[in-house]
Design a protein around this motif. Structure first.
Motif, PDB file in Angstrom:
ATOM      1  N   GLY B 138     -21.584  -2.696  -8.460  1.00  0.00           N
ATOM      2  CA  GLY B 138     -20.371  -3.694  -8.115  1.00  0.00           C
ATOM      3  C   GLY B 138     -19.603  -3.486  -6.915  1.00  0.00           C
ATOM      4  N   ARG B 151      -9.015  -5.780   4.193  1.00  0.00           N
ATOM      5  CA  ARG B 151      -9.082  -6.527   2.863  1.00  0.00           C
ATOM      6  C   ARG B 151      -9.890  -6.079   1.824  1.00  0.00           C
ATOM      7  NH1 ARG B 151      -7.312 -12.008   2.777  1.00  0.00           N
ATOM      8  NH2 ARG B 151      -7.278 -12.212   5.113  1.00  0.00           N
ATOM      9  N   ARG B 154      -8.330  -3.144   0.224  1.00  0.00           N
ATOM     10  CA  ARG B 154      -7.606  -3.266  -0.894  1.00  0.00           C
ATOM     11  C   ARG B 154      -8.049  -3.669  -2.179  1.00  0.00           C
ATOM     12  NH1 ARG B 154      -3.210  -5.055   2.444  1.00  0.00           N
ATOM     13  NH2 ARG B 154      -3.044  -3.340   3.829  1.00  0.00           N
ATOM     14  N   ALA B 155      -9.200  -4.669  -1.886  1.00  0.00           N
ATOM     15  CA  ALA B 155      -9.826  -5.050  -3.077  1.00  0.00           C
ATOM     16  C   ALA B 155     -10.674  -3.824  -3.931  1.00  0.00           C
ATOM     17  CB  ALA B 155     -10.711  -6.199  -2.894  1.00  0.00           C
ATOM     18  N   ILE B 158      -8.232  -1.771  -6.025  1.00  0.00           N
ATOM     19  CA  ILE B 158      -7.964  -2.329  -7.241  1.00  0.00           C
ATOM     20  C   ILE B 158      -9.133  -1.903  -8.137  1.00  0.00           C
ATOM     21  CG2 ILE B 158      -7.336  -4.439  -8.476  1.00  0.00           C
ATOM     22  CD1 ILE B 158      -5.237  -4.276  -6.647  1.00  0.00           C
ATOM     23  N   ASN B 166     -11.069   1.925 -17.307  1.00  0.00           N
ATOM     24  CA  ASN B 166     -11.843   1.385 -18.045  1.00  0.00           C
ATOM     25  C   ASN B 166     -12.968   2.394 -18.675  1.00  0.00           C
ATOM     26  OD1 ASN B 166     -12.358  -1.542 -19.220  1.00  0.00           O
ATOM     27  ND2 ASN B 166     -11.175  -1.768 -17.504  1.00  0.00           N
ATOM     28  N   ILE B 170     -15.160   2.577 -21.905  1.00  0.00           N
ATOM     29  CA  ILE B 170     -16.620   2.192 -21.996  1.00  0.00           C
ATOM     30  C   ILE B 170     -17.075   3.296 -22.793  1.00  0.00           C
ATOM     31  CG2 ILE B 170     -18.557   1.950 -20.597  1.00  0.00           C
ATOM     32  CD1 ILE B 170     -16.853   0.413 -18.489  1.00  0.00           C
TER      33      ILE B 170
ATOM     34  N   ILE C 147      -9.316 -10.549 -13.372  1.00  0.00           N
ATOM     35  CA  ILE C 147      -9.123  -9.357 -12.295  1.00  0.00           C
ATOM     36  C   ILE C 147     -10.319  -9.799 -11.274  1.00  0.00           C
ATOM     37  CG2 ILE C 147      -9.077  -6.986 -11.657  1.00  0.00           C
ATOM     38  CD1 ILE C 147      -8.623  -6.363 -14.706  1.00  0.00           C
ATOM     39  N   LEU C 151      -9.826 -10.855  -7.265  1.00  0.00           N
ATOM     40  CA  LEU C 151     -10.800 -10.064  -6.318  1.00  0.00           C
ATOM     41  C   LEU C 151     -11.677 -10.911  -5.621  1.00  0.00           C
ATOM     42  CD1 LEU C 151     -11.539  -6.851  -8.075  1.00  0.00           C
ATOM     43  CD2 LEU C 151     -10.004  -6.966  -6.236  1.00  0.00           C
ATOM     44  N   THR C 154      -9.499 -13.040  -3.019  1.00  0.00           N
ATOM     45  CA  THR C 154      -8.972 -12.530  -1.584  1.00  0.00           C
ATOM     46  C   THR C 154     -10.167 -11.868  -0.722  1.00  0.00           C
ATOM     47  OG1 THR C 154      -9.242 -10.128  -2.533  1.00  0.00           O
ATOM     48  CG2 THR C 154      -6.970 -11.173  -2.818  1.00  0.00           C
ATOM     49  N   LEU C 155     -11.368 -11.951  -1.352  1.00  0.00           N
ATOM     50  CA  LEU C 155     -12.665 -11.632  -0.454  1.00  0.00           C
ATOM     51  C   LEU C 155     -13.258 -12.983  -0.026  1.00  0.00           C
ATOM     52  CD1 LEU C 155     -14.114  -8.679  -2.629  1.00  0.00           C
ATOM     53  CD2 LEU C 155     -13.122  -8.615  -0.296  1.00  0.00           C
ATOM     54  N   LEU C 161     -20.900 -12.409  -7.104  1.00  0.00           N
ATOM     55  CA  LEU C 161     -20.124 -11.283  -6.996  1.00  0.00           C
ATOM     56  C   LEU C 161     -19.079 -11.056  -8.008  1.00  0.00           C
ATOM     57  CD1 LEU C 161     -19.224  -8.615  -5.109  1.00  0.00           C
ATOM     58  CD2 LEU C 161     -17.507 -10.094  -4.300  1.00  0.00           C
ATOM     59  N   VAL C 164     -21.078  -9.776 -10.997  1.00  0.00           N
ATOM     60  CA  VAL C 164     -21.388  -8.124 -10.985  1.00  0.00           C
ATOM     61  C   VAL C 164     -20.263  -7.351 -11.079  1.00  0.00           C
ATOM     62  CG1 VAL C 164     -22.341  -6.675  -9.073  1.00  0.00           C
ATOM     63  CG2 VAL C 164     -23.443  -8.623  -9.341  1.00  0.00           C
ATOM     64  N   LEU C 165     -19.290  -7.632 -10.873  1.00  0.00           N
ATOM     65  CA  LEU C 165     -17.772  -6.821 -10.875  1.00  0.00           C
ATOM     66  C   LEU C 165     -17.472  -7.028 -12.318  1.00  0.00           C
ATOM     67  CD1 LEU C 165     -15.768  -7.726  -7.480  1.00  0.00           C
ATOM     68  CD2 LEU C 165     -17.359  -5.948  -7.897  1.00  0.00           C
ATOM     69  N   LEU C 169     -17.401  -4.278 -17.153  1.00  0.00           N
ATOM     70  CA  LEU C 169     -16.229  -3.989 -17.480  1.00  0.00           C
ATOM     71  C   LEU C 169     -16.138  -4.331 -19.158  1.00  0.00           C
ATOM     72  CD1 LEU C 169     -13.917  -4.397 -14.584  1.00  0.00           C
ATOM     73  CD2 LEU C 169     -14.615  -2.247 -15.441  1.00  0.00           C
ATOM     74  N   LEU C 208      -3.360  -5.192 -18.823  1.00  0.00           N
ATOM     75  CA  LEU C 208      -3.869  -4.920 -17.477  1.00  0.00           C
ATOM     76  C   LEU C 208      -4.404  -5.909 -16.546  1.00  0.00           C
ATOM     77  CD1 LEU C 208      -5.194  -2.227 -16.123  1.00  0.00           C
ATOM     78  CD2 LEU C 208      -7.138  -2.813 -17.209  1.00  0.00           C
ATOM     79  N   ALA C 212      -3.222  -6.221 -12.683  1.00  0.00           N
ATOM     80  CA  ALA C 212      -4.297  -5.898 -11.647  1.00  0.00           C
ATOM     81  C   ALA C 212      -4.514  -7.091 -10.829  1.00  0.00           C
ATOM     82  CB  ALA C 212      -5.472  -5.279 -12.267  1.00  0.00           C
ATOM     83  N   ALA C 215      -1.731  -7.625  -8.417  1.00  0.00           N
ATOM     84  CA  ALA C 215      -1.621  -6.696  -7.631  1.00  0.00           C
ATOM     85  C   ALA C 215      -2.908  -6.907  -6.499  1.00  0.00           C
ATOM     86  CB  ALA C 215      -1.940  -5.480  -7.969  1.00  0.00           C
ATOM     87  N   ALA C 216      -4.079  -7.403  -6.836  1.00  0.00           N
ATOM     88  CA  ALA C 216      -4.931  -7.894  -6.225  1.00  0.00           C
ATOM     89  C   ALA C 216      -4.500  -9.052  -5.129  1.00  0.00           C
ATOM     90  CB  ALA C 216      -6.329  -8.116  -6.901  1.00  0.00           C
ATOM     91  N   GLY C 220      -4.265  -8.654  -1.084  1.00  0.00           N
ATOM     92  CA  GLY C 220      -5.190  -9.204  -0.565  1.00  0.00           C
ATOM     93  C   GLY C 220      -4.710 -10.471   0.390  1.00  0.00           C
TER      94      GLY C 220
END
Lengths: 59, 243, 222
Positions: B138, B151, B154-155, B158, B166, B170, C147, C151, C154-155, C161, C164-165, C169, C208, C212, C215-216, C220
Motif C-alpha cells: 500500500g 505531498r 506527508r501522506a 501519516i 496498527n 494486527i 484516514i 489521504l 490529498t493525493l 488506492l 489497497v491502503l 488495516l 485515531l 489522523a 492531520a492528513a 496535504g
C-alpha cells in the motif's frame, strides 16, 4: 556439506534471497547511474541550481 | 519558501559518498563470515538441514519490521521536525523493507513445504508478516500514484504512523485468530532453546543483513536526493525559458 | 445550531438527495451477498456455516465503496477549505462527516442484514447477534476508512488506492467481527471476549481516525 533430503528447498531459499538482494542492488545502482547521467546532462546544458547561482550573481 | 533545502542534503551526499564504500566492504565481509559459519553449523535434530533456511528467514522478518520502524521515525521527522532528509529516508526505506519482508515470506513458504507438508499454512507469524507485506505494498502504491514528492511525503508519513499504531494490534488479533482456529503449530521453536552453535551464526547473519539494509538504504537515499535535485533543476529551467 | 450536528445534517441531506449514495452501499451489500452462493454453490449447510463471514466481507467492501467520495466532492466545490478555515476543530468536522457517512451507508446495511441472513440459512434468532456485531464493528471500518479517504483526497487519487491502503488495516476488525458472530451462532467459544474487543477497536478508531484524517488534510492541502 550434506543438505539432506530437502536440499532443493534450502537451495531454493538461498536462490530467492540472492535474486531479491540482486534485484534491489541492481535497481539502486541503475537508478544512481540514471540520475547521475541526467544531472551531468543538465549541467552541460548550463542549468544550475539556485544554491550555486546565489554565489555568483544576484537572483 | 524554499522548494527543497539543498544545503543539508549536499552535506549528507558527501557523507554518503565517504561512508558507502566502507559499508559495502563491511557488509561483504560479515556476509562471507556469516555464510561460512552457517555452512559449518550443525543440523537441527528435528528439522535436519532445513534449519539452514532459518538463517535467511529470521533476519528477513527482523528487517521487514525494522524497515517500518525506520519509516515511522522518518515520518516523525517529516511531520514534527520538517527535516528535509526525513521524507527522503522514509521513501528510500519502503521498497527495501518490502524486499526483506518478501524474503521472509518466500523463505517461510520454502521452509514450510518440507516441515509442514504445505507451502502455506495460516500460521500466526506468517500471517502477520503477510499483512505487513500488504501494508508495504500500500505504501509503495501511494508513492507510485503521487506526482508531487512533498505531498506524497506527508501522506506517506501519516500512513506510516497509522501503520505503526496498527501493526501491534494486527499482530495481536492474528495471534488470537490463530489460536482460535489452529491450536498448535507443527514446529515450535523456543527462544531460549536454540543452541549456541545455531544461535551465533544466526546473529552474525542478522548483523550481515542489517548492514545490507543500511547500505542499500543509504544508497537509495542518495538516489532520492539526486532525483529531487534533477526535479528542482528542471523546474528552474522551465521557469527560465520564457525570459 | 450546533455546527457539529449541522454538518452531520448537511452531509446526510446530501447523501439522501438525488445523486447521493445513501442506499447504494446497502444495495451493493445485498448484491455481493446474493452473488456468493453462485460462487460456492447452493449448499445450505455450507452457507449457514460461512454466512457470518460472507455478511462481514460484504459489509467491509460496502463501507469502502462510497469512501473515496467522502472528501473529494467537498474538495472540488471548496467547502472542504471552508471547513478547514472554520472555528470548529478539523478533527470534529471530519468526525461529523464520518458519522454522517456511517448513518447513511452502514446503518441501512445493518437493517437489511436479518433478511439476507434468511437467504444464507442463518437462523433468525442468530441474525440479531450478527447485526449486533456489525453495529459494533462498522464504526471502526468507517473511521479507519476515513484516514484512507483523507489521504486519497490529498493525493487526488481514489478508488483502488484507497482500498489497497485501508483493507490491511481492517484485518483486526474482520477477525473479531466474524469471531463474535460465529461465537453467537455456532459456539462453543464465548461471545463476550471477541465482542468487547470489537467494541474496543471501534472506540480506538473513533479517536485515531479523525486525528489522523485531520492531520492528513492539514498536511496535504496547506
Amino acid at each position: 556439506m550434506n543438505l539432506g533430503p530437502h536440499a532443493i528447498f534450502i537451495i531454493a531459499s538461498y536462490v530467492v534471497v540472492v535474486v531479491v538482494v540482486t534485484a534491489l542492488i541492481g535497481w539502486i545502482a541503475a537508478d544512481y547511474a540514471a540520475q547521475q547521467r541526467i544531472l551531468r546532462n543538465l549541467e552541460q546544458r548550463g542549468v544550475t541550481r539556485r544554491s550555486q547561482r546565489a554565489k555568483g550573481d544576484a537572483p | 519558501m524554499a522548494v527543497i533545502d539543498l544545503a543539508n542534503p549536499t552535506r549528507f551526499l558527501t557523507l554518503v559518498n565517504r561512508v558507502l564504500p566502507w559499508l559495502i566492504g563491511a557488509t561483504a565481509l560479515v556476509f562471507a563470515y556469516g555464510l561460512y559459519r552457517v555452512a559449518g553449523a550443525p543440523d537441527d535434530y528435528q528439522q535436519g538441514a532445513t534449519v539452514k533456511i532459518m538463517y535467511l528467514h529470521v533476519p528477513g522478518a527482523w528487517l521487514g519490521m525494522m524497515g517500518w520502524g525506520v519509516m515511522t521515525v522518518a515520518a516523525l521527522g517529516t511531520l514534527v521536525w520538517r527535516h528535509p532528509l526525513a521524507d527522503v529516508a522514509g521513501k528510500a526505506a519502503a521498497p527495501i523493507g518490502a524486499g526483506f519482508t518478501f524474503i521472509c515470506l518466500a523463505t517461510g513458504m520454502l521452509w514450510g513445504r518440507p516441515m509442514w507438508g504445505t507451502y502455506w499454512v495460516w500460521d500466526a507469524r506468517l500471517t502477520s508478516v503477510l499483512v505487513l507485506f500488504l501494508l508495504y505494498l500500500g505504501m509503495l502504491a501511494l508513492y507510485w500514484t503521487a506526482e508531487d514528492p512533498n505531498r506524497s511525503a506527508r501522506a506517506a508519513a501519516i500512513l506510516a504512523l497509522v501503520g505503526a499504531v496498527n501493526i501491534p494490534i494486527i499482530k495481536f488479533s492474528v495471534d488470537w485468530w490463530n489460536t482460535l482456529h489452529q491450536p498448535a503449530s507443527v514446529v515450535r521453536m523456543g527462544g531460549a532453546a536454540i543452541d549456541a552453535s545455531i544461535l551465533v551464526p544466526l546473529l552474525i547473519m542478522a548483523l550481515a543483513f542489517t548492514l545490507l539494509f543500511f547500505t542499500l538504504h543509504f544508497a537509495a537515499m542518495r538516489n532520492e536526493i539526486l532525483r529531487r535535485r534533477v526535479r528542482s533543476m528542471r523546474m528552474m529551467q522551465a521557469r527560465e525559458v520564457p525570459v | 445550531m450546533n455546527p457539529f450536528l449541522a454538518l452531520i445534517g448537511r452531509d446526510m441531506r446530501l447523501a439522501i438527495r438525488v445523486g447521493g449514495g445513501a442506499l447504494m452501499g446497502a444495495l451493493f451489500y445485498f448484491t455481493v451477498v446474493a452473488m456468493t452462493p453462485f460462487a460456492i454453490g447452493p449448499d445450505l449447510n455450507l452457507l449457514a456455516r460461512i454466512g457470518p463471514a460472507i455478511l462481514w466481507l460484504g459489509a467491509l467492501l460496502a463501507s469502502l465503496l462510497a469512501l473515496d467520495r467522502l472528501f473529494a466532492t467537498d474538495h472540488e466545490d471548496g467547502s472542504l477549505d471552508l471547513l478547514m478555515m472554520g472555528t470548529m476543530p478539523l478533527e470534529l468536522a471530519v468526525a461529523a462527516k464520518a458519522i454522517a457517512h456511517w448513518l447513511t451507508t452502514a446503518l441501512p446495511l445493518i437493517v437489511i442484514t436479518p433478511v439476507l441472513g434468511l437467504m444464507l440459512n442463518v437462523e433468525m434468532s442468530a441474525m440479531g447477534w450478527v447485526a449486533l456485531t456489525l453495529l459494533a464493528g462498522t464504526p471502526a471500518l468507517t473511521f479507519i476508512g476515513l484516514i484512507g479517504a483523507a489521504l486519497a483526497v490529498t493525493l487526488r487519487r481514489g478508488g483502488l488506492l484507497l482500498a489497497v491502503l485501508v483493507l490491511p488495516l481492517t484485518v483486526p476488525v474482520l477477525i473479531f467481527g466474524v469471531a463474535a458472530a460465529n461465537a453467537a451462532i455456532i459456539g462453543p467459544a464465548p461471545f463476550g471476549p471477541p465482542f468487547t474487543i470489537l467494541c474496543a477497536l471501534s472506540l480506538a478508531s473513533l479517536v485515531l481516525g479523525p486525528v489522523a484524517a485531520a492531520a492528513a488534510l492539514r498536511q496535504g492541502l496547506e
